[in-house]
Write a protein that holds these residues in place. Structure first.
Motif, PDB file in Angstrom:
ATOM      1  N   PRO A  91       0.805  -1.222   0.000  1.00 14.42           N
ATOM      2  CA  PRO A  91       0.000   0.000   0.000  1.00 14.42           C
ATOM      3  C   PRO A  91       0.839   1.274   0.000  1.00 14.42           C
ATOM      4  O   PRO A  91       0.340   2.352  -0.315  1.00 14.42           O
ATOM      5  N   ALA A  92       2.112   1.144   0.363  1.00 13.92           N
ATOM      6  CA  ALA A  92       3.026   2.287   0.387  1.00 13.92           C
ATOM      7  C   ALA A  92       4.412   1.791  -0.024  1.00 13.92           C
ATOM      8  O   ALA A  92       4.616   0.594  -0.227  1.00 13.92           O
ATOM      9  N   VAL A  93       5.351   2.710  -0.170  1.00 16.17           N
ATOM     10  CA  VAL A  93       6.714   2.316  -0.532  1.00 16.17           C
ATOM     11  C   VAL A  93       7.245   1.328   0.508  1.00 16.17           C
ATOM     12  O   VAL A  93       7.108   1.539   1.713  1.00 16.17           O
ATOM     13  N   TRP A  94       7.847   0.244   0.030  1.00 11.82           N
ATOM     14  CA  TRP A  94       8.371  -0.813   0.901  1.00 11.82           C
ATOM     15  C   TRP A  94       9.817  -1.068   0.518  1.00 11.82           C
ATOM     16  O   TRP A  94      10.183  -0.970  -0.664  1.00 11.82           O
ATOM     17  N   LYS A  95      10.642  -1.387   1.498  1.00 11.01           N
ATOM     18  CA  LYS A  95      12.044  -1.680   1.214  1.00 11.01           C
ATOM     19  C   LYS A  95      12.264  -3.182   1.190  1.00 11.01           C
ATOM     20  O   LYS A  95      11.883  -3.889   2.126  1.00 11.01           O
ATOM     21  N   ASP A  96      12.881  -3.667   0.118  1.00 11.45           N
ATOM     22  CA  ASP A  96      13.130  -5.105  -0.005  1.00 11.45           C
ATOM     23  C   ASP A  96      14.371  -5.489   0.804  1.00 11.45           C
ATOM     24  O   ASP A  96      14.931  -4.681   1.548  1.00 11.45           O
ATOM     25  N   TYR A  97      14.829  -6.733   0.622  1.00 10.09           N
ATOM     26  CA  TYR A  97      15.938  -7.216   1.449  1.00 10.09           C
ATOM     27  C   TYR A  97      17.239  -6.477   1.163  1.00 10.09           C
ATOM     28  O   TYR A  97      18.119  -6.417   2.007  1.00 10.09           O
ATOM     29  N   ARG A  98      17.366  -5.900  -0.032  1.00  8.35           N
ATOM     30  CA  ARG A  98      18.545  -5.109  -0.375  1.00  8.35           C
ATOM     31  C   ARG A  98      18.345  -3.621  -0.076  1.00  8.35           C
ATOM     32  O   ARG A  98      19.104  -2.787  -0.506  1.00  8.35           O
ATOM     33  N   GLN A  99      17.268  -3.311   0.666  1.00 11.20           N
ATOM     34  CA  GLN A  99      16.904  -1.944   1.026  1.00 11.20           C
ATOM     35  C   GLN A  99      16.619  -1.086  -0.205  1.00 11.20           C
ATOM     36  O   GLN A  99      16.847   0.131  -0.196  1.00 11.20           O
ATOM     37  N   GLN A 100      16.130  -1.708  -1.234  1.00  8.99           N
ATOM     38  CA  GLN A 100      15.693  -0.995  -2.427  1.00  8.99           C
ATOM     39  C   GLN A 100      14.230  -0.587  -2.259  1.00  8.99           C
ATOM     40  O   GLN A 100      13.420  -1.354  -1.731  1.00  8.99           O
ATOM     41  N   ASN A 101      13.879   0.594  -2.713  1.00  7.96           N
ATOM     42  CA  ASN A 101      12.494   1.047  -2.634  1.00  7.96           C
ATOM     43  C   ASN A 101      11.632   0.312  -3.658  1.00  7.96           C
ATOM     44  O   ASN A 101      11.951   0.280  -4.846  1.00  7.96           O
ATOM     45  N   ILE A 102      10.549  -0.269  -3.161  1.00  4.29           N
ATOM     46  CA  ILE A 102       9.567  -0.916  -4.017  1.00  4.29           C
ATOM     47  C   ILE A 102       8.318  -0.045  -4.010  1.00  4.29           C
ATOM     48  O   ILE A 102       7.749   0.228  -2.949  1.00  4.29           O
TER      49      ILE A 102
END
Length: 217
Positions: A91-102
């Motif tokens: 529902p909002a920007v999420w950070k993946d395991y590599r701390q990349q913005n999704i």
């Protein structure tokens, strides 16, 4: 009570308290319409929504109704690489395991195996991941060449790296989905995934990291 035992009890109590701050709610919700019809047809209508310490939704996951497997008792190793594991909505920007913005939106989740080479050694405790692909860029649930999946998943991020969700082993899944604490401040959504291997029904434990990141640069 010895100091060592007292410390262990305190840590256990603290761990349970922190774990209780994250929760999962299961609701009857059809998979998102953003997904291609062939992909949606594979997914269960039960939605698992993980909320943060303030009760705000972090993400919602839809698992496969049944996941084909080469073997039902080998964990993720019993699955075909690149298989569709499910779908997720942020529902909002999420950070993946590599701390990349999704970016907010709907993504497919496919099984990916991290290469065991110098660029990736030591970046994660395990080498199995769920790779993210924007729903619009993954129209068919067919298996892919692993390199094609990596290229496809790069469209989930603004960097030249796939969007990745680390998978923890889950050899003894509970009957109900749960958020569980793991070492190094990892929090996973754990659930039981029905699989069919050799014509027989079985179950696989899946644990997706919903909070936690690689310590590697």
């Amino acid at each position: 009570m010895t100091r060592t035992l007292a410390a262990a009890v305190l840590l256990a109590l603290v761990g349970r308290g922190v774990a209780a701050d994250y929760a999962v709610k299961v609701e009857d919700t059809p998979p998102p319409k953003e997904l291609a019809a062939p992909v949606r047809a594979l997914l269960d209508a039960k939605a698992m929504t993980v909320t943060d310490t303030a009760g705000k939704p972090l993400l919602t996951v839809w698992q496969r109704k049944t996941l084909p497997a080469k073997a039902g008792d080998q964990g993720y190793a019993g699955l075909e690489e690149t298989a569709v594991l499910g779908a997720v909505k942020f529902p909002a920007v999420w950070k993946d395991y590599r701390q990349q913005n999704i970016k907010p939106g709907v993504y497919t989740l496919r099984l990916g195996i991290q290469p065991m080479d110098g660029d990736h050694m030591g970046t994660a405790p395990y080498n199995e991941f769920a790779l993210l692909t924007p729903a619009a860029n993954d129209p068919k649930p067919d298996l892919l060449d692993p390199k094609d999946l990596q290229e496809q998943s790069k469209t989930a991020t603004v960097r030249k790296h796939p969007g990745v969700v680390l998978l923890f082993p889950n050899p003894k899944p509970g009957d109900k989905p749960a958020v569980e604490g793991k070492p190094q401040e990892h929090w996973v959504l754990s659930y039981k995934q029905p699989v069919k291997a050799g014509g027989k029904d079985a179950a696989l434990g899946v644990s997706l990291v919903v909070v936690g990141h690689s310590m590697a640069e």
